[in-house]
Design an enzyme around this catalytic site. Structure first.
Site, PDB file in Angstrom:
ATOM      1  N   GLU A 170       0.780  -1.379  -0.019  1.00  0.00           N
ATOM      2  CA  GLU A 170       0.166   0.202  -0.009  1.00  0.00           C
ATOM      3  C   GLU A 170       0.848   1.363   0.188  1.00  0.00           C
ATOM      4  O   GLU A 170       0.885   2.048   0.939  1.00  0.00           O
ATOM      5  CB  GLU A 170      -0.869  -0.237   1.133  1.00  0.00           C
ATOM      6  CG  GLU A 170      -1.770  -1.193   1.238  1.00  0.00           C
ATOM      7  CD  GLU A 170      -2.699  -1.393   2.252  1.00  0.00           C
ATOM      8  OE1 GLU A 170      -2.506  -0.310   3.390  1.00  0.00           O
ATOM      9  OE2 GLU A 170      -3.758  -2.027   2.363  1.00  0.00           O
ATOM     10  N   GLU A 353      -5.324  -8.624   1.026  1.00  0.00           N
ATOM     11  CA  GLU A 353      -5.943  -8.271   2.325  1.00  0.00           C
ATOM     12  C   GLU A 353      -7.540  -8.131   1.747  1.00  0.00           C
ATOM     13  O   GLU A 353      -7.754  -7.420   1.016  1.00  0.00           O
ATOM     14  CB  GLU A 353      -5.609  -6.967   2.664  1.00  0.00           C
ATOM     15  CG  GLU A 353      -4.128  -6.837   3.478  1.00  0.00           C
ATOM     16  CD  GLU A 353      -3.622  -5.894   3.916  1.00  0.00           C
ATOM     17  OE1 GLU A 353      -4.439  -4.928   4.454  1.00  0.00           O
ATOM     18  OE2 GLU A 353      -2.404  -5.704   4.010  1.00  0.00           O
TER      19      GLU A 353
HETATM   20  O1  IFM Z   1      -4.330  -2.957   9.327  1.00  0.00           O
HETATM   21  C1  IFM Z   1      -4.267  -2.498   8.084  1.00  0.00           C
HETATM   22  C2  IFM Z   1      -3.023  -3.015   7.177  1.00  0.00           C
HETATM   23  O2  IFM Z   1      -2.014  -2.731   8.125  1.00  0.00           O
HETATM   24  C3  IFM Z   1      -2.874  -2.423   5.905  1.00  0.00           C
HETATM   25  N1  IFM Z   1      -4.146  -2.378   5.341  1.00  0.00           N
HETATM   26  C4  IFM Z   1      -5.372  -2.149   5.936  1.00  0.00           C
HETATM   27  C5  IFM Z   1      -5.544  -2.795   7.314  1.00  0.00           C
HETATM   28  C6  IFM Z   1      -6.748  -2.284   8.070  1.00  0.00           C
HETATM   29  O3  IFM Z   1      -6.664  -0.965   8.316  1.00  0.00           O
END
Ligand code: IFM
Length: 445
Positions: A170, A353
């Site tokens: 990210e 994710e």
């Molecule tokens: O916890 C975070 C993660 O570190 C990166 N992506 C989003 C998740 C939830 O906010």
């Protein structure tokens, strides 16, 4: 809802589709003494920066309990585990290797591989060593060289035992939240800073990719980007334009240079001072073939036009939301995936994710997080629909293995399949963990 199910015959139930769980170093590791300072250690010291005033010093004490955590991962019957490496645990301030830190990851990876769990490693999940930030961090081009040295150390130690490497997690969050709005570490602000940090992160990705390909030729190499499907607040032209601009500024800003070697048109709306410095060869370095693209998705965002031809976020109202206040809209997930597939010649995708923070309550030793099960059920079905639309998706990672440090929200939000009692460092399987395991167990053998 108490179960996660997919239509019979779904490609997501086939043998080759990978299911996993994900975490990141700073959010779970603890063992502050075993590494040098990073930008989140510093940021957490600022009054009001983190909602509960907490930090990552202890977190889930994963460095202490890693063996038990590996057993727990195996017990979930997942095919893969996505973890990130702490740069500050592996590299000392003088740039030399911290062998003890590196050995921790070697042991962890070996233990996972021994249990037939594929390891997905992310090299950078936001935790830049503070010594590099002191010299300008991602605003300083030299940080790219430091990232290449760090990547070399990790790649030499872990090699092809790792199934897939991701250079960055990210970069939007590192660059925009960390260097443009200042709500994440290191807390810098300004458009010029945000855009320059983003550019340097992407160049660092490109340079590290070359190292990974050379040192780990059997592993897959990619990057993880987060996306939020952008919708206009109304059907009026200005709001529609606002959502297009927001999509370019927050989503396509990262994917387009990787896929096409150029920034989206919104680039030309920036003043000369706001535009990043781009050196000859940078765009070609960024635009290298990827073995896979990691996609992180949680929620859509609604945008409206402001008076300056720019955009602002319209917060969710009268729609279902998670404990983060993020709208729950699974069809936005299929839309996103299908749209990316239609726009670009993408490599295979892993959903690296997806998940939800919910208001969990521990009652008589149980966490009946049925709303989280519903989230996973509807979002996995959204992935199923995207695959039917022709999107090449190879796997899905639930965020997160266990409750952990949720950045500026500290320990106030719980994303885990597994509940963590931070006082006793006890781990308790939530109903969602059991539902996820059941789905995995009922797949074709
Ligand atoms: O916890 C975070 C993660 O570190 C990166 N992506 C989003 C998740 C939830 O906010």
């Amino acid at each position: 809802m108490q179960n996660i199910s997919l239509p019979p015959g779904s490609p997501l139930l086939s043998k080759g589709f990978i299911y996993g769980v994900a975490t990141s170093s700073f959010q779970i590791e603890g063992d502050r003494a075993g590494r040098v300072d990073n930008i989140w250690d510093t940021f957490c010291l600022h009054s009001g920066a983190v909602e509960d005033g907490s930090n990552g010093d202890i977190a889930c004490e994963h460095v202490k309990y890693w063996q038990q955590d590996v057993e727990m991962i195996a017990d979930l019957k997942v095919d893969a585990y996505r973890l990130s490496i702490s740069w500050a645990r592996v590299m000392r301030t003088d740039g030399s290797v911290n062998q003890g830190g590196l050995d921790f990851y070697v042991k962890l990876v070996d233990a996972l591989v021994a249990k037939d769990i594929k390891v997905f490693v992310t090299l950078y999940h936001w935790d830049l060593p503070q010594s590099l930030e002191d010299k300008g961090g991602w605003l300083n081009r030299h940080t790219i060289d430091a990232f290449v040295r760090y990547t070399t150390m990790v790649a030499q130690a872990l090699g092809d035992k790792v199934t897939a490497y991701a250079t960055l997690n990210e970069p939007f969050c590192s660059a925009y939240l960390g260097y443009e709005c200042g709500i994440h570490a290191p807390g810098k602000t300004g458009t010029a800073n945000g855009r320059q940090a983003a550019h340097h992160l992407l160049v660092a990705h490109g340079k590290a990719l070359g190292v990974l390909r050379k040192l780990c030729p059997q592993a897959k190499h990619g990057i993880v980007l987060n996306f939020s499907t952008c919708y206009p607040a109304s059907e009026c032209h200005d709001d529609k334009m606002a959502s297009v601009l927001a999509d370019e500024y927050h989503n396509q800003w990262y994917l387009m240079p990787l896929m096409e070697g150029r920034y989206p048109d919104v680039f030309h709306r920036l003043t000369p001072e706001q535009k990043p410095t781009i050196e000859p060869g940078d765009m070609a370095l960024i635009n290298q073939p990827l073995d896979y693209l990691g996609v992180n998705y949680y929620n859509p965002t609604v945008y409206a036009a402001d008076d300056h031809g720019w955009f602002y976020v319209v917060p969710p109202k009268d729609v279902p939301v998670t404990a983060m206040g993020w709208e729950i809209k699974p069809d936005a997930f299929s839309t996103l995936l299908t749209d990316l597939h239609e726009r670009y010649a993408l490599p295979p995708i892993y959903i690296t994710e997806n998940g939800a923070a919910m208001d969990d309550s521990l009652e008589k030793g149980e966490i009946k997080d049925y709303s989280r099960i519903d989230y996973f059920h509807t979002h996995l079905n959204a992935v199923h629909h995207a695959v039917l639309n022709g999107v090449d998706i190879k796997g899905y990672f639930a965020w997160s293995l266990m409750d952990n440090f949720e950045w500026t929200l500290g320990y106030t939000k719980r994303f885990g399949l597994i509940y963590v009692n931070y006082q006793q460092q006890e781990r308790i399987l939530k109903a969602s963990a059991k539902a996820y395991r059941l789905l995995l167990e009922t797949r074709a053998q």
